[in-house]
Design an enzyme around this catalytic site. Structure first.
Site, PDB file in Angstrom:
ATOM      1  N   ALA A 515       0.838  -1.199   0.000  1.00 12.84           N
ATOM      2  CA  ALA A 515       0.000   0.000   0.000  1.00 12.84           C
ATOM      3  C   ALA A 515       0.873   1.249   0.000  1.00 12.84           C
ATOM      4  O   ALA A 515       0.672   2.171  -0.801  1.00 12.84           O
ATOM      5  CB  ALA A 515      -0.943   0.001   1.193  1.00 12.84           C
ATOM      6  N   ARG A 653      -1.014   7.024   9.065  1.00 12.14           N
ATOM      7  CA  ARG A 653      -2.239   7.513   8.455  1.00 12.14           C
ATOM      8  C   ARG A 653      -2.982   6.349   7.790  1.00 12.14           C
ATOM      9  O   ARG A 653      -2.378   5.484   7.160  1.00 12.14           O
ATOM     10  CB  ARG A 653      -1.872   8.550   7.397  1.00 12.14           C
ATOM     11  CG  ARG A 653      -3.077   9.131   6.709  1.00 12.14           C
ATOM     12  CD  ARG A 653      -2.620  10.089   5.636  1.00 12.14           C
ATOM     13  NE  ARG A 653      -3.766  10.728   5.013  1.00 12.14           N
ATOM     14  CZ  ARG A 653      -3.769  11.120   3.756  1.00 12.14           C
ATOM     15  NH1 ARG A 653      -2.701  10.935   2.998  1.00 12.14           N
ATOM     16  NH2 ARG A 653      -4.823  11.704   3.260  1.00 12.14           N
ATOM     17  N   ILE A 654      -4.286   6.366   7.940  1.00 12.44           N
ATOM     18  CA  ILE A 654      -5.087   5.273   7.397  1.00 12.44           C
ATOM     19  C   ILE A 654      -5.757   5.751   6.111  1.00 12.44           C
ATOM     20  O   ILE A 654      -6.519   6.702   6.117  1.00 12.44           O
ATOM     21  CB  ILE A 654      -6.141   4.831   8.436  1.00 12.44           C
ATOM     22  CG1 ILE A 654      -5.443   4.380   9.722  1.00 12.44           C
ATOM     23  CG2 ILE A 654      -7.009   3.724   7.881  1.00 12.44           C
ATOM     24  CD1 ILE A 654      -4.454   3.253   9.541  1.00 12.44           C
ATOM     25  N   LYS A 726       1.670   3.554   7.546  1.00 15.86           N
ATOM     26  CA  LYS A 726       2.599   2.462   7.825  1.00 15.86           C
ATOM     27  C   LYS A 726       1.851   1.177   7.492  1.00 15.86           C
ATOM     28  O   LYS A 726       0.687   1.208   7.103  1.00 15.86           O
ATOM     29  CB  LYS A 726       3.050   2.495   9.285  1.00 15.86           C
ATOM     30  CG  LYS A 726       3.710   3.829   9.660  1.00 15.86           C
ATOM     31  CD  LYS A 726       4.422   3.786  11.013  1.00 15.86           C
ATOM     32  CE  LYS A 726       3.499   4.036  12.181  1.00 15.86           C
ATOM     33  NZ  LYS A 726       4.235   4.195  13.470  1.00 15.86           N
ATOM     34  N   GLY A 727       2.502   0.033   7.633  1.00 15.78           N
ATOM     35  CA  GLY A 727       1.869  -1.220   7.230  1.00 15.78           C
ATOM     36  C   GLY A 727       0.669  -1.559   8.099  1.00 15.78           C
ATOM     37  O   GLY A 727       0.655  -1.343   9.309  1.00 15.78           O
ATOM     38  N   VAL A 728      -0.353  -2.123   7.462  1.00 14.40           N
ATOM     39  CA  VAL A 728      -1.612  -2.414   8.141  1.00 14.40           C
ATOM     40  C   VAL A 728      -1.896  -3.915   8.204  1.00 14.40           C
ATOM     41  O   VAL A 728      -2.468  -4.423   9.158  1.00 14.40           O
ATOM     42  CB  VAL A 728      -2.763  -1.692   7.383  1.00 14.40           C
ATOM     43  CG1 VAL A 728      -4.110  -2.302   7.694  1.00 14.40           C
ATOM     44  CG2 VAL A 728      -2.763  -0.204   7.713  1.00 14.40           C
ATOM     45  N   GLY A 729      -1.483  -4.644   7.176  1.00 13.22           N
ATOM     46  CA  GLY A 729      -2.000  -6.006   6.969  1.00 13.22           C
ATOM     47  C   GLY A 729      -1.543  -7.039   7.958  1.00 13.22           C
ATOM     48  O   GLY A 729      -2.277  -7.973   8.264  1.00 13.22           O
ATOM     49  N   GLU A 730      -0.324  -6.926   8.461  1.00 15.94           N
ATOM     50  CA  GLU A 730       0.212  -8.025   9.256  1.00 15.94           C
ATOM     51  C   GLU A 730       0.198  -7.765  10.749  1.00 15.94           C
ATOM     52  O   GLU A 730       0.046  -8.693  11.552  1.00 15.94           O
ATOM     53  CB  GLU A 730       1.626  -8.369   8.766  1.00 15.94           C
ATOM     54  CG  GLU A 730       1.552  -9.056   7.428  1.00 15.94           C
ATOM     55  CD  GLU A 730       2.879  -9.190   6.727  1.00 15.94           C
ATOM     56  OE1 GLU A 730       3.493 -10.243   6.877  1.00 15.94           O
ATOM     57  OE2 GLU A 730       3.290  -8.243   6.028  1.00 15.94           O
TER      58      GLU A 730
END
Ligand SMILES: Cc1cc2nc3c(=O)[nH]c(=O)nc-3n(C[C@H](O)[C@H](O)[C@H](O)COP(=O)(O)OP(=O)(O)OC[C@H]3O[C@@H](n4cnc5c(N)ncnc54)[C@H](O)[C@@H]3O)c2cc1C
Ligand code: SF4
Lengths: 763, 327
Positions: A515, A653-654, A726-730
């Site tokens: 992303a 930030r989302i 920043k990373g969200v998935g893991e």
């Protein structure tokens, strides 16, 4: 580059970046309109079915394929006898031995369930039946079936993974309070709802592969190298993926078999890996064990962490499931030492499964921290805050952003943590024991370059084009939002095309980095397209803006106009028509100038060699989270039910809270499965996983999942990515299992240190 | 490809005749049959479809009891108000079984004939030794992963659990299996594995289950089915208990009690010793817990399933205490 005003996440009602946009691909998927790899309507197709080994170690002495070949519809049986003419491909970092033959159906058997033959027939049923007729004779040797096998040994130290500062052993020995425990996690599997497989078709020297792919460019390279053909001759098509979780980022031996069979037979081949076969056709999460020693003062100030971990790998390749990955990061500790060992056993080479390393690592550390909290009688929340790391002790660098304190305090507040009574077994709901536990998680920010193409078309619509993929995490949607925001058009006006290696290059959808990488590229390309359009509007002789005297224009709600509204206002379509253009096309990537040639592209899109770690710059960048979990335990039966979860996240930030929350919840649900249910049961006599189906390898059902409240406490982190995410998935799965184990301890007074926490461990 | 023929029977007699052929099998909901065909465990030459037979799906519940046609769906029976009122344990055993999708497909007749979930049984290409599948070939489970294997009623030849839930409730309440004119008490319908684990029931070749009959009783009316498992839903029982209690007029003294166990035995397991020790007594926690331990008398562990010996009596005790108002 235009600096975008950052909005607080979730407050954008316009559907742009930060808005709660539903998945653009959602309707297609829920109505069956999305075509998956194994559903491709390819003419003249034949079917390949794998035959897997039934021993764990030894060699194939002979394959009697006579009966299978004679069975109706069978075209060919491939065995270790056949040289498929393949070459070993590069590893993830682009390293490749010269001209080394690759035998995807090997003679040497190194694990039970290894593909050793394949039957190709006109129909799936014919191939399936004929596969049962293939008789393999083996010369067996003694396998090493897992970490506990007496012949496994303690494994090989992986120097690269040793981390240390201070004198951990001495500080531990000198500490007032010392705790020591061993934690274990079993083999775990991805079990995505879409099982693996592929459809392959050759046209001359050109290969098209429909295969669920987390990385179209990387996988295209692999096929090209296997078959020794130019990279451009391979096209991986993967617009929709039914879940990957790390398991769909590389070509596997069966992929090579299918493609080789198609070439030999001159017919397109479809190979569907059966659900049982998926348990050994590629690797899940390796089993781990780790010993943690923590030294602290009586009032809970950490003095030392000594961590010794190990994970199993195959006898074929090294894949460390790094038990020390989170250990150095979560707390302020003046002395630390972690080491990780790799123990080769007869298993399929393990692979990446949602938050590799960080996940089992956090299980150990976050369990141990709560063990300490009980040893000294301190609330585990307070203990965590007391040892809050104000910078990264491992790299010595400041955090870019770290809202973990906020995650802990906000999470605690929403959960109602202050009402907890600290004593184990002190909370009840009728017959059930109630327990509360915390688990913190972290996942590094990985950075990679990517490329995207933007087209503004004559009708004013916008296309975003990239070879990046969407496996359900929402790439389609956030890219539409990103382009819409930059170009000032409604997101509905943006069409996103993804999942095809013939499209502009993108990094792997892994390590929670896609992303950040691909929104950066889309943002850059869209900004260039916008600048070009505005330039044309100001300068084109047929443009109504030419004589306005304006030196810039604004685009909003799909209209282009002069700032402050004096003068013409046109839709994009009207402007395109006025200036006589049917398209404006800009392709941009986020590689630095000076390192942007064809070789750089190849390296960036098809290997992981250019990926930057969390401390590559002056800062240390990570996502963070804190899970608060309530369990209810029926002590007579040992059954644990998670009754409440509140989790607070700092992922910067989302871009789309709806999608991010769904990723977090998904991670938490997987964490509940990991904590309570999931375990590959290995029959040690045969080294075989025997619960290789969804009736026996249990994942949570809806009934196992309570309300899960997720909260974002992040702030934009523009060091981490262009748009501040920043990373969200893991990160969502990291810390869930220890939170549950901690809650179970709080409820029952029983500490379970080996996952999953099944009922026999509590009665 | 394995060819097989499909035959839609027009009457029970026709179906019965058709299944006399070796290799012919009845097809009801197909949820066991097709599953095992995919595993390569069953390889029928002919499928005799009975799902269109009229009358075989009927249900009646009256003062004497319930008669339930073999083709009634698990879901229908679970939701039937008469069954729920007169036989709560039966309804619950069904609603706690499998998944909604399966319950909508699967029939009562097929349910009674579901096969074991023993992993070794289900992978013939990998584990040739299985006495149930291939008499005399040995048992792959013994010495292997036995977490879900039986501790009661096992033999040297086979330790596979009978995994069904419904049959446990039926065994508790003395139901009958009807095969046309032949009627067998359900306890006698299932056989212990002994040396012939391939032979699971007394059903003869060509016989068709036409329905079940459950006699009404006060104990059945005051009953419960307790199913314990790691996953909240859609999992077979680690241990389960069907319990029904009839009290004397004083409301305390046990006049009649029925106890049966599931998930722990090679066939649905009636625990008469538990019943005997509680009849005529006034229930109290200690006595119930003590009596419940009799349910696993003679149990044998094979390692991974040892916990069942501890768990099963607790499940029995909880079910009894619940019905006795003590839980
Ligand atoms: C994933 C999964 C989970 C499950 N979980 C549970 C659970 O938790 N608890 C539980 O109790 N069960 C469970 N089951 C089993 C399920 O209840 C049975 O599969 C189902 O009841 C079988 O009924 P059917 O009509 O589909 O039978 P079929 O598959 O059609 O038939 C089963 C067998 O019975 C024979 N047969 C069918 N009808 C008759 C008849 N009238 N007379 C003589 N022979 C007949 C068939 O020839 C076949 O051999 C589960 C099954 C699956 C697949
Ligand atoms: S326990 Fe029974 S069903 Fe399982 S392998 Fe042994 S004989 Fe076969």
């Amino acid at each position: 580059m235009t600096i975008m005003e950052t909005r607080k996440h979730g407050d954008a009602a316009d559907g742009m970046v930060g808005g709660r946009f539903s998945r653009l691909d959602g309707k297609l998927k829920t109505t069956g309109g999305a075509t998956y790899a194994l559903e491709q309507p390819v003419k003249n197709l034949v079917h390949a079915v794998l035959v897997q080994s039934t021993i764990a170690a030894g060699r194939v002495v002979a394959v009697d394929a006579g009966k299978a070949k004679a069975a109706p519809g069978v075209l060919s049986v491939f065995t270790p006898e056949d040289d498929l003419g393949l070459l070993v491909a590069s590893d993830w970092f682009g390293n490749r031995p010269d001209n080394q033959p690759f035998h995807p159906l090997p003679r040497e058997v190194s694990f039970n369930g290894q593909a050793i033959a394949a039957v190709v027939a006109e129909t799936l049923e014919q191939a399936t039946e004929a596969a049962k007729l293939v008789k393999v004779s083996y010369e067996e040797t003694q396998p090493v079936t897992g970490l506990d096998d007496p012949n496994a040994g303690e494994g090989r130290l992986v120097d690269m993974l040793s981390v240390g500062w201070g004198d951990a052993e001495a500080a531990y020995a000198a500490a007032d309070i010392r705790i020591e425990a061993e934690y274990r996690t079993p083999r775990e599997y991805h079990v995505p709802i879409e099982p693996h497989g592929l459809t392959v078709k050759w046209e001359g020297d050109f290969l098209t592969v429909w295969e669920p792919s987390q990385w179209t460019h990387g996988m295209a390279r692999t096929y090209a190298e296997w078959f020794n053909i130019p990279a451009d001759n391979v096209r991986i098509v993967s617009p929709f993926i039914g879940g990957g979780f790390g398991s769909k980022a590389m070509g596997y031996t069966y992929s090579a078999v299918a493609a080789a069979a198609a070439r030999k037979l001159g017919r397109p081949v479809k190979l569907a890996v059966t659900r049982p076969q998926t348990f050994t056709a590629y690797g899940g999460r390796a089993a781990t064990r780790q010993t943690i020693r923590i030294g602290a003062t009586k009032d809970g100030v950490l003095q030392a962490i000594v961590h010794r971990g190990a994970s199993e790998t195959s006898v074929l390749a090294d894949f460390p499931e790094q038990t020390g990955a989170a250990t150095p990061l979560l707390y302020a500790v003046p002395n630390l030492s972690t080491q990780h060992r790799l123990v080769p056993v007869n298993t399929v080479t393990p692979g990446a499964l949602r938050a590799p390393g960080k996940n089992p690592s956090a299980f150990g550390l976050e369990s141990a921290i709560e063990e300490l909290s009980y040893a000294i009688g301190m609330d585990p929340l307070e203990l965590r805050l007391r040892n809050y790391a104000d910078h990264d002790y491992q790299s010595g660098k400041p955090w870019s952003t770290r809202q973990l304190r906020e995650a802990l305090t906000v999470g605690a507040e929403v959960f109602g943590w202050s009402k907890r009574s600290h004593e184990p077994r002190s909370m009840r709901d009728g017959r059930q024991l109630v327990g509360w536990g915390i688990g913190c998680g972290t996942f590094p920010v990985l950075k990679a370059a990517s490329e995207a193409l933007i087209r503004i078309l004559g009708d004013g619509s916008v296309e975003v084009v990239s070879g990046a993929i969407d496996m359900g995490q929402g790439t389609y949607t956030i890219l539409a939002q990103t382009a819409a925001e930059v170009l000032g058009v409604p997101a509905e006006q943006v069409d996103v095309k993804l999942g095809d290696s013939s499209l502009p290059g993108a990094t792997v959808a892994g390590g929670s980095m896609l992303a950040g990488a691909i929104t950066g590229a889309v943002h850059k390309a869209a900004t260039a397209a916008r600048d070009e359009l505005i330039g044309l509007a100001l300068n084109d002789s047929n443009s109504p803006f030419r004589d306005t005297g304006a030196n810039t224009l604004v685009i909003a709600d799909g209209r282009i106009s002069v700032p402050r509204g004096e003068g013409p206002s046109l839709t994009l379509a009207e402007l395109m028509s006025a200036i006589g253009r049917d398209r404006i096309e800009t392709q941009r990537n986020t590689l630095p100038e000076g390192a942007n040639g064809p070789e750089d592209h190849k390296r960036s899109w098809t290997t992981m060699a250019n990926i930057e770690g969390p401390t590559a710059g002056d800062l240390s960048m990570h996502s963070w989270c804190a899970h608060f979990v309530e369990v209810k335990v029926d002590e007579d039966f040992g059954t644990v039910r998670v009754s409440r979860v509140v989790s607070a996240f700092d992922c910067g930030r989302i871009y789309n809270p709806k999608l991010a929350e769904s990723q977090w919840r998904g991670g938490i649900i997987m964490g509940i499965g990991q904590a309570l249910l999931e375990e590959g049961l290995i029959d040690e006599r045969f080294g075989r996983v025997i619960n290789n189906n969804m009736g026996d390898y249990l994942v949570p059902t809806n009934a196992d999942i309570p309300h899960i409240q997720v909260i974002s406490v992040g702030i934009p982190d523009h060091d981490a990515s262009v748009l501040g995410g920043k990373g969200v998935g893991e990160v969502g799965i990291v810390g869930v299992a220890p939170a549950i184990a901690n809650a179970v301890f709080h409820a029952t007074g029983k500490r379970v240190r080996d996952l999953p926490i099944t009922l026999e461990k509590l009665i | 490809m394995r060819d097989f023929s499909y035959f839609r029977a027009a009457s029970t007699e026709e179906a019965s005749r058709a299944t006399l052929d070796a290799g012919a099998m009845l097809l009801a909901g197909g949820t066991t049959l097709l599953d095992l065909a995919k595993c390569g465990v069953t390889e029928p030459d002919t499928l005799v479809d009975i799902t269109h037979l009229a009358g075989l799906g009927d249900m009646t519940v009256d003062a004497n009891g319930a008669t339930i046609g073999a083709l009634a769906k698990m879901g229908e029976v679970a939701d039937h108000p008469g069954v729920k009122a007169a036989f709560p344990a039966v309804a619950q055993s069904l609603s706690l079984a499998a998944s909604a999708q399966l319950r909508n497909m699967a029939t009562i007749g097929g349910n009674l004939l579901q096969r074991t979930r023993c992993s070794y049984f289900r992978e013939p290409g990998v584990f040739p030794a299985c006495n149930k599948r291939n008499p005399g070939s040995g048992c792959s489970a013994i010495g292997g992963v036995t977490r879900n294997h039986a501790v009661l009623g096992t033999s040297r030849a086979c330790i596979a659990v009978n995994p069904g839930d419904l049959a446990v409730a039926l065994v508790a309440f003395d139901a009958y299996v009807e095969m046309g004119r032949r009627r067998v008490a359900i306890e006698d319908f299932y056989m212990l594995p002994g040396e012939t684990p391939d032979w699971e029931t007394v059903l003869k070749k060509g016989e068709i289950i036409t329905g079940i009959a459950i006699p009404a009783s006060p104990a059945a009316k005051n009953s419960t089915y307790l199913k314990v498992r790691d996953r909240q839903s859609y999992e077979f029982a680690a241990a389960s208990a069907a319990v029904g209690i009839e009290f004397e007029a004083d409301g305390k003294t046990v006049r009649d009690i029925r106890v049966a166990l599931g998930g722990v035995a090679t066939r649905p397991w009636r625990a008469r010793a538990v019943e005997q020790s509680l009849i005529g007594t006034v229930l109290n926690v200690e006595a119930v817990e003590k009596a419940s331990r009799l349910s696993v008398e003679g149990a044998v562990s094979h390692g991974g399933n040892r916990y069942k010996i501890e768990l099963a009596p607790r499940v029995v005790a909880r079910a009894i205490l619940t019905m006795g108002g003590l839980a």
